[in-house]
Design a protein around this motif. Sequence first.
Motif, PDB file in Angstrom:
ATOM      1  N   LEU A 108       1.012  -1.075   0.078  1.00 39.31           N
ATOM      2  CA  LEU A 108      -0.039   0.022   0.097  1.00 39.31           C
ATOM      3  C   LEU A 108       0.690   0.909   0.376  1.00 39.31           C
ATOM      4  CD1 LEU A 108      -2.635   1.087   0.643  1.00 39.31           C
ATOM      5  CD2 LEU A 108      -2.538   0.998   2.576  1.00 39.31           C
ATOM      6  N   ASP A 131     -13.433  -0.286   2.348  1.00 39.32           N
ATOM      7  CA  ASP A 131     -13.813   0.093   3.593  1.00 39.32           C
ATOM      8  C   ASP A 131     -15.213   0.525   3.129  1.00 39.32           C
ATOM      9  OD1 ASP A 131     -12.834  -1.405   5.962  1.00 39.32           O
ATOM     10  OD2 ASP A 131     -11.549   0.283   5.676  1.00 39.32           O
ATOM     11  N   TYR A 168      -5.209  -4.891  11.219  1.00 40.25           N
ATOM     12  CA  TYR A 168      -5.533  -3.409  11.041  1.00 40.25           C
ATOM     13  C   TYR A 168      -3.707  -2.706  11.569  1.00 40.25           C
ATOM     14  CZ  TYR A 168     -10.035  -4.593  10.267  1.00 40.25           C
ATOM     15  OH  TYR A 168     -11.541  -4.804  10.184  1.00 40.25           O
ATOM     16  N   ILE A 202      -8.675   2.905   9.309  1.00 41.25           N
ATOM     17  CA  ILE A 202      -9.032   2.463   8.847  1.00 41.25           C
ATOM     18  C   ILE A 202      -9.125   2.652   7.419  1.00 41.25           C
ATOM     19  CG2 ILE A 202     -11.371   0.919  10.237  1.00 41.25           C
ATOM     20  CD1 ILE A 202     -12.376   3.888   8.517  1.00 41.25           C
ATOM     21  N   TYR A 205      -7.879   8.449   4.502  1.00 42.20           N
ATOM     22  CA  TYR A 205      -5.977   9.211   4.779  1.00 42.20           C
ATOM     23  C   TYR A 205      -6.286  10.725   4.840  1.00 42.20           C
ATOM     24  CZ  TYR A 205      -4.244   4.208   5.840  1.00 42.20           C
ATOM     25  OH  TYR A 205      -4.415   3.370   6.169  1.00 42.20           O
ATOM     26  N   THR A 229       1.302   2.379   6.923  1.00 43.48           N
ATOM     27  CA  THR A 229       1.179   2.591   8.257  1.00 43.48           C
ATOM     28  C   THR A 229       2.563   2.391   8.387  1.00 43.48           C
ATOM     29  OG1 THR A 229      -0.412   1.083   8.397  1.00 43.48           O
ATOM     30  CG2 THR A 229       0.399   1.387  10.641  1.00 43.48           C
TER      31      THR A 229
HETATM   32  C1  G1P Z   1      -4.622  -1.930   5.368  1.00 43.82           C
HETATM   33  C2  G1P Z   1      -3.477  -1.245   5.919  1.00 43.82           C
HETATM   34  C3  G1P Z   1      -3.636  -1.362   7.520  1.00 43.82           C
HETATM   35  C4  G1P Z   1      -5.388  -0.786   7.048  1.00 43.82           C
HETATM   36  C5  G1P Z   1      -6.128  -1.421   6.949  1.00 43.82           C
HETATM   37  C6  G1P Z   1      -7.814  -0.432   6.965  1.00 43.82           C
HETATM   38  O1  G1P Z   1      -4.780  -3.046   5.318  1.00 43.82           O
HETATM   39  O2  G1P Z   1      -2.425  -1.158   5.243  1.00 43.82           O
HETATM   40  O3  G1P Z   1      -3.248  -0.136   8.248  1.00 43.82           O
HETATM   41  O4  G1P Z   1      -5.749  -0.591   8.911  1.00 43.82           O
HETATM   42  O5  G1P Z   1      -5.742  -1.323   5.345  1.00 43.82           O
HETATM   43  O6  G1P Z   1      -8.987  -1.047   5.973  1.00 43.82           O
HETATM   44  P1  G1P Z   1      -5.065  -4.271   4.594  1.00 43.82           P
HETATM   45  O7  G1P Z   1      -6.734  -4.765   4.607  1.00 43.82           O
HETATM   46  O8  G1P Z   1      -4.796  -3.889   3.185  1.00 43.82           O
HETATM   47  O9  G1P Z   1      -4.776  -5.417   4.586  1.00 43.82           O
END
Ligand code: G1P
Length: 290
Positions: A108, A131, A168, A202, A205, A229
């Motif tokens: 990401l 989300d 997360y 979530i 940002y 993160t």
């Molecule tokens: C990503 C981010 C994570 C965040 C999450 C929210 O993770 O790396 O820090 O909390 O989205 O949905 P992923 O869902 O891509 O594994």
Amino acid sequence: MIKEVVIPVAGLGTRFLPASKAVPKEMLPIADRPLIQYVVEEALASGIKEIIFVTRQGKSAIEDYFDTAFELETVLERKGKKELLSIARSVSQMIDVISVRQKQPLGLGHAILCARPLISEDAFAVILPDDLIDSKTPCLSQLISIYKKTKATVVAIERLPQELVSSYGVIAPEPIEERLYKAKELVEKPSPEEAPSNLAVIGRYVLTKNIFPILEHLPPGRGGEIQLTDAINELSQTDPIYAYEFEGKRYDCGDKLGYLKANVIYGLRHPKLGEEFKAFLKELELSDNS
Ligand code: G1P
């Protein structure tokens, strides 16, 4: 001013196999619209002018969706199907697609870095389309209000049961006022024991441009990927990072169960389908009890 939003859509969608094997998971419908449309609408409703997709080979359906469907529109026009024509056009007129390719699946943080040449302001927004957030005030708009006051990076957070935080980014919070915290530290996918709290980041940002030089040199973190993160955590050593417990309900549509739940809620709310769908669900309930 926040003018641009970056929406990373280059993921492989492995959590959604087999449905995501040949169709981008962002194109799977919630009621009658693909997931990506909801987040684009959230961005527009938050005053964002430019939508930047970070995409990859095999995901052009997302760009096509927001483009003119010339053949379809011509046929609908010829047949006098005005309502359908206006539905098709409303999508192609929604945004001018701007996209950049993420050529390698490096995480990401790397996806956000790919958008760097397209960012013109001091800060920009990021939406992770998994989300889906149902709220009176768009979630992104809630973060932008905090940014306007602080001129600093803001992440959306949600308080989760401790056993779920390992999926997360998690913050170490210092309370400021109702719903608002300073994030003293951020940890990507910690075990429940290591997690500094149960306040999870979530997918919304507002990031200042100071994130880019950090992302440029950041080594891979959790899962061997360049993690956003980790970059925000490094930024917290020099800049304040705010975390806002957003108002609204989130559906994790990257997860099969979350996706089904969202379909029920948005199906019930649909202006044309809602009533009948509700009656159908009631019938199911009755037959389950008999
Ligand atoms: C990503 C981010 C994570 C965040 C999450 C929210 O993770 O790396 O820090 O909390 O989205 O949905 P992923 O869902 O891509 O594994």
